[in-house]
Motif scaffolding. Structure first.
Motif, PDB file in Angstrom:
ATOM      1  N   PHE A   1       0.848  -1.204   0.000  1.00  0.00           N
ATOM      2  CA  PHE A   1       0.000   0.000   0.000  1.00  0.00           C
ATOM      3  C   PHE A   1       0.880   1.249   0.000  1.00  0.00           C
ATOM      4  O   PHE A   1       0.659   2.188  -0.762  1.00  0.00           O
ATOM      5  CB  PHE A   1      -0.910   0.012   1.225  1.00  0.00           C
ATOM      6  CG  PHE A   1      -1.751   1.273   1.321  1.00  0.00           C
ATOM      7  CD1 PHE A   1      -1.313   2.358   2.074  1.00  0.00           C
ATOM      8  CD2 PHE A   1      -2.951   1.386   0.615  1.00  0.00           C
ATOM      9  CE1 PHE A   1      -2.063   3.536   2.136  1.00  0.00           C
ATOM     10  CE2 PHE A   1      -3.713   2.542   0.681  1.00  0.00           C
ATOM     11  CZ  PHE A   1      -3.273   3.625   1.435  1.00  0.00           C
ATOM     12  N   THR A   2       1.939   1.222   0.848  1.00  0.00           N
ATOM     13  CA  THR A   2       2.856   2.363   0.955  1.00  0.00           C
ATOM     14  C   THR A   2       3.580   2.603  -0.366  1.00  0.00           C
ATOM     15  O   THR A   2       3.693   3.744  -0.835  1.00  0.00           O
ATOM     16  CB  THR A   2       3.871   2.109   2.084  1.00  0.00           C
ATOM     17  OG1 THR A   2       3.157   1.962   3.318  1.00  0.00           O
ATOM     18  CG2 THR A   2       4.881   3.250   2.199  1.00  0.00           C
TER      19      THR A   2
ATOM     20  N   GLU B   1       4.210   6.141  -4.834  1.00  0.00           N
ATOM     21  CA  GLU B   1       4.372   6.203  -6.297  1.00  0.00           C
ATOM     22  C   GLU B   1       3.401   7.227  -6.887  1.00  0.00           C
ATOM     23  O   GLU B   1       3.744   8.021  -7.759  1.00  0.00           O
ATOM     24  CB  GLU B   1       4.097   4.816  -6.887  1.00  0.00           C
ATOM     25  CG  GLU B   1       4.597   4.616  -8.323  1.00  0.00           C
ATOM     26  CD  GLU B   1       4.489   3.142  -8.700  1.00  0.00           C
ATOM     27  OE1 GLU B   1       5.546   2.464  -8.716  1.00  0.00           O
ATOM     28  OE2 GLU B   1       3.331   2.678  -8.931  1.00  0.00           O
ATOM     29  N   GLU B   2       2.195   7.257  -6.302  1.00  0.00           N
ATOM     30  CA  GLU B   2       1.145   8.157  -6.829  1.00  0.00           C
ATOM     31  C   GLU B   2       1.279   9.577  -6.264  1.00  0.00           C
ATOM     32  O   GLU B   2       1.166  10.562  -6.992  1.00  0.00           O
ATOM     33  CB  GLU B   2      -0.234   7.596  -6.476  1.00  0.00           C
ATOM     34  CG  GLU B   2      -1.389   8.457  -6.993  1.00  0.00           C
ATOM     35  CD  GLU B   2      -2.759   7.890  -6.631  1.00  0.00           C
ATOM     36  OE1 GLU B   2      -2.810   6.712  -6.165  1.00  0.00           O
ATOM     37  OE2 GLU B   2      -3.756   8.615  -6.792  1.00  0.00           O
ATOM     38  N   HIS B   3       1.554   9.687  -4.962  1.00  0.00           N
ATOM     39  CA  HIS B   3       1.477  11.001  -4.305  1.00  0.00           C
ATOM     40  C   HIS B   3       2.832  11.632  -4.025  1.00  0.00           C
ATOM     41  O   HIS B   3       2.898  12.827  -3.731  1.00  0.00           O
ATOM     42  CB  HIS B   3       0.716  10.867  -2.989  1.00  0.00           C
ATOM     43  CG  HIS B   3      -0.697  10.395  -3.149  1.00  0.00           C
ATOM     44  ND1 HIS B   3      -1.718  11.191  -3.589  1.00  0.00           N
ATOM     45  CD2 HIS B   3      -1.249   9.162  -2.957  1.00  0.00           C
ATOM     46  CE1 HIS B   3      -2.846  10.495  -3.643  1.00  0.00           C
ATOM     47  NE2 HIS B   3      -2.596   9.269  -3.268  1.00  0.00           N
TER      48      HIS B   3
ATOM     49  N   ILE C   1      10.426  -1.527  -1.119  1.00  0.00           N
ATOM     50  CA  ILE C   1       9.900  -2.369  -0.039  1.00  0.00           C
ATOM     51  C   ILE C   1      11.069  -3.161   0.541  1.00  0.00           C
ATOM     52  O   ILE C   1      11.761  -3.883  -0.197  1.00  0.00           O
ATOM     53  CB  ILE C   1       8.805  -3.323  -0.561  1.00  0.00           C
ATOM     54  CG1 ILE C   1       7.560  -2.516  -0.982  1.00  0.00           C
ATOM     55  CG2 ILE C   1       8.447  -4.354   0.512  1.00  0.00           C
ATOM     56  CD1 ILE C   1       6.431  -3.358  -1.544  1.00  0.00           C
ATOM     57  N   PRO C   2      11.313  -3.033   1.846  1.00  0.00           N
ATOM     58  CA  PRO C   2      12.464  -3.717   2.447  1.00  0.00           C
ATOM     59  C   PRO C   2      12.235  -5.222   2.563  1.00  0.00           C
ATOM     60  O   PRO C   2      11.094  -5.678   2.639  1.00  0.00           O
ATOM     61  CB  PRO C   2      12.580  -3.087   3.839  1.00  0.00           C
ATOM     62  CG  PRO C   2      11.192  -2.662   4.167  1.00  0.00           C
ATOM     63  CD  PRO C   2      10.562  -2.259   2.852  1.00  0.00           C
ATOM     64  N   GLU C   3      13.315  -5.963   2.581  1.00  0.00           N
ATOM     65  CA  GLU C   3      13.218  -7.427   2.669  1.00  0.00           C
ATOM     66  C   GLU C   3      12.843  -7.873   4.079  1.00  0.00           C
ATOM     67  O   GLU C   3      12.434  -9.017   4.292  1.00  0.00           O
ATOM     68  CB  GLU C   3      14.573  -8.047   2.274  1.00  0.00           C
ATOM     69  CG  GLU C   3      14.969  -7.744   0.828  1.00  0.00           C
ATOM     70  CD  GLU C   3      16.458  -7.959   0.586  1.00  0.00           C
ATOM     71  OE1 GLU C   3      16.806  -8.474  -0.485  1.00  0.00           O
ATOM     72  OE2 GLU C   3      17.266  -7.602   1.473  1.00  0.00           O
TER      73      GLU C   3
ATOM     74  N   VAL D   1      -4.583   3.590  10.041  1.00  0.00           N
ATOM     75  CA  VAL D   1      -3.651   4.556  10.643  1.00  0.00           C
ATOM     76  C   VAL D   1      -2.541   4.876   9.647  1.00  0.00           C
ATOM     77  O   VAL D   1      -2.156   6.027   9.452  1.00  0.00           O
ATOM     78  CB  VAL D   1      -3.055   3.989  11.952  1.00  0.00           C
ATOM     79  CG1 VAL D   1      -1.980   4.905  12.527  1.00  0.00           C
ATOM     80  CG2 VAL D   1      -4.165   3.733  12.964  1.00  0.00           C
ATOM     81  N   LEU D   2      -2.072   3.837   8.984  1.00  0.00           N
ATOM     82  CA  LEU D   2      -1.018   4.023   7.972  1.00  0.00           C
ATOM     83  C   LEU D   2      -1.480   4.979   6.887  1.00  0.00           C
ATOM     84  O   LEU D   2      -0.782   5.924   6.505  1.00  0.00           O
ATOM     85  CB  LEU D   2      -0.650   2.675   7.360  1.00  0.00           C
ATOM     86  CG  LEU D   2       0.255   2.697   6.128  1.00  0.00           C
ATOM     87  CD1 LEU D   2       1.602   3.333   6.440  1.00  0.00           C
ATOM     88  CD2 LEU D   2       0.450   1.283   5.579  1.00  0.00           C
ATOM     89  N   GLU D   3      -2.695   4.782   6.402  1.00  0.00           N
ATOM     90  CA  GLU D   3      -3.213   5.621   5.304  1.00  0.00           C
ATOM     91  C   GLU D   3      -3.268   7.090   5.730  1.00  0.00           C
ATOM     92  O   GLU D   3      -2.845   7.980   4.993  1.00  0.00           O
ATOM     93  CB  GLU D   3      -4.596   5.133   4.875  1.00  0.00           C
ATOM     94  CG  GLU D   3      -5.134   5.878   3.666  1.00  0.00           C
ATOM     95  CD  GLU D   3      -6.374   5.207   3.078  1.00  0.00           C
ATOM     96  OE1 GLU D   3      -6.797   4.150   3.608  1.00  0.00           O
ATOM     97  OE2 GLU D   3      -6.892   5.726   2.072  1.00  0.00           O
TER      98      GLU D   3
END
Ligand SMILES: Cc1ncc(COP(=O)(O)O)c(C/N=C2\CONC2=O)c1O
Length: 397
Positions: A310-311, A316-318, A326-328, A383-385
């Motif tokens: 999601f992040t 990418e969009e904003h 994305i970390p491993e 909360v993340l959003e």
């Protein structure tokens, strides 16, 4: 059983660093420090513990031990704990260790504070890779030991080790210990066997001890596998391995960590000087986590995978000029926002005052971290959003 990671768990009134310690930890300020936001208006994405309820089996184990009603001096006497933890490492990493090599500590950082003092002579130095979790340097500072940094190479958000630089620094006869982060905080790299063999061989060939801090080793993206550094060097006793249930099962406050010391002399020094008692509730919790926590962890990892995807899409969009991969491993998003901010901005203060988001970043990672923010994604996606929305709105002003 399906675990509910969307649940908002109230943490205020629990003496949590996350809700009550940010003025002191991030801003070195008194409780009276004022912000344009009330404390309960902040989106908290800073200290590395999770907003998810600890596995029910762990909570039940604490309740069961509490029902014994006496909490006297306690140590890990019962072999069941070693059986639970060593079975966990065998099942997940195909690696284990003799029972007598295992000692416990009320945290990996306290263990670092002690071990650096046991290993390094006053004029010696430790080697770390930067950017780095700052407590590696603090542990050296506490022992009046110099820290030498090898800057990780970064290419489009992906970090690798500069082996030539590491070797140059390891050849300094005063560098006697490498404090190695495997997986790596803040980049999230899960080092490959090839990378681990190279860095381990360089250190061992130059006579260094290695403390392999593997606290994040259970929190990998689904499908990836952790390799304990010591697994690749069975012939040496100079690699100390630190692991813990604290990050994996959100129980850092129970202050119970595993330190595996194969070297008999160093282990004897540890036992001679270390305060040996543990919290009985913490032992019960850790044992239950390793025995009964696997399904919860699998569902947690899937939820975190979703938060990371999601992040990635949201940025990418904003925030298209930000650099984020994305970390491993870990639940921490390491984001280069240099395209949006000047290097002299105090990023944690800027986002606290202007977006109502608590985060870590900038100069909080020893070196090589200017213009980066680190977001804790171990929170309900709602909360993340909101946190991402506030951050992107501010940076696009
Ligand atoms: C690499 C690493 N080692 C050790 C610790 C702490 O171990 P403890 O003493 O709790 O057993 C942390 C926690 N990392 C944190 C905690 O808050 N922000 C961070 O980056 C860590 O990231």
């Amino acid at each position: 059983m399906n675990y509910n990671f969307d649940e908002i768990v109230e943490r205020r009134g629990t003496n949590a660093m996350n809700t009550d310690g940010f003025r002191e930890y991030i801003f070195h300020a008194p409780p009276t420090m004022k912000f344009p936001y009330a404390d309960d208006e902040f989106i908290r994405m800073w200290v590395a513990d999770m907003e998810f309820a600890t596995p029910p089996a762990v909570v039940q184990a604490i309740k069961d031990r509490a029902d014994k009603r006496i909490f006297g001096y306690t140590k890990v006497f019962d072999p069941e704990y070693y059986e639970a933890f060593s079975s966990w490492t065998q099942d997940r990493y195909a690696w284990t260790f003799p029972k007598e090599h295992l000692v416990t500590s009320n945290g990996i950082i306290p263990a670092l504070f002690e071990l650096i003092g046991h290993i390094c002579k006053p004029d010696e130095k430790i080697l770390i890779l930067t950017p780095s979790y700052a407590y590696f340097k603090y542990a050296a500072d506490f022992n009046s030991i110099e820290t030498v940094c090898s800057t990780l190479l970064e290419n489009d958000g992906y970090y690798t080790m500069d082996f030539d630089d590491i070797e140059r620094k390891a050849k300094d006869e005063k560098v006697t210990l490498c404090v190695y982060c495997n997986p790596h905080n803040p980049s999230g790299r899960v080092w490959s066997e090839e990378e681990l063999r190279k860095v381990g061989q360089i250190c061992l060939d130059n006579g260094l001890w290695i403390i392999s801090d593997e606290i994040h080793c259970d929190l990998l993206r689904t499908g990836l596998t952790h390799t304990p550094l010591a697994k690749l060097f069975p012939e040496t006793d100079r690699i100390i391995t630190c692991m813990a249930p604290s990050k994996t099962f959100n129980m850092a406050g129970l202050m119970f960590s595993n330190v595996i010391i194969p070297n008999d002399e160093l282990r004897a020094t540890w036992k001679q000087r270390h305060y040996p008692f543990e919290n009985p509730l913490s032992i019960a919790a850790a044992q239950a986590a390793y025995l009964h926590g696997e399904e919860w962890l699998n569902q947690l990892k899937a939820y975190l995978d979703g938060n990371f995807e999601f992040t990635r899409q949201y940025l990418e969009e904003h925030l298209p000029k930000a650099v984020f991969k994305i970390p491993e491993s870990t639940y921490l998003a390491w984001i280069n926002i240099n395209a949006y901010v000047s290097k002299d901005v105090d990023l944690p203060l800027y986002f606290a005052n202007n977006a109502g988001v608590l985060l870590e970043g900038g100069n909080m990672f020893v070196a090589d971290s200017d213009g980066y923010i680190r977001l804790n994604l171990a929170c309900p996606s709602s909360v993340l959003e909101e946190g991402l929305r506030r951050i992107c709105e501010l940076l696009n002003k």
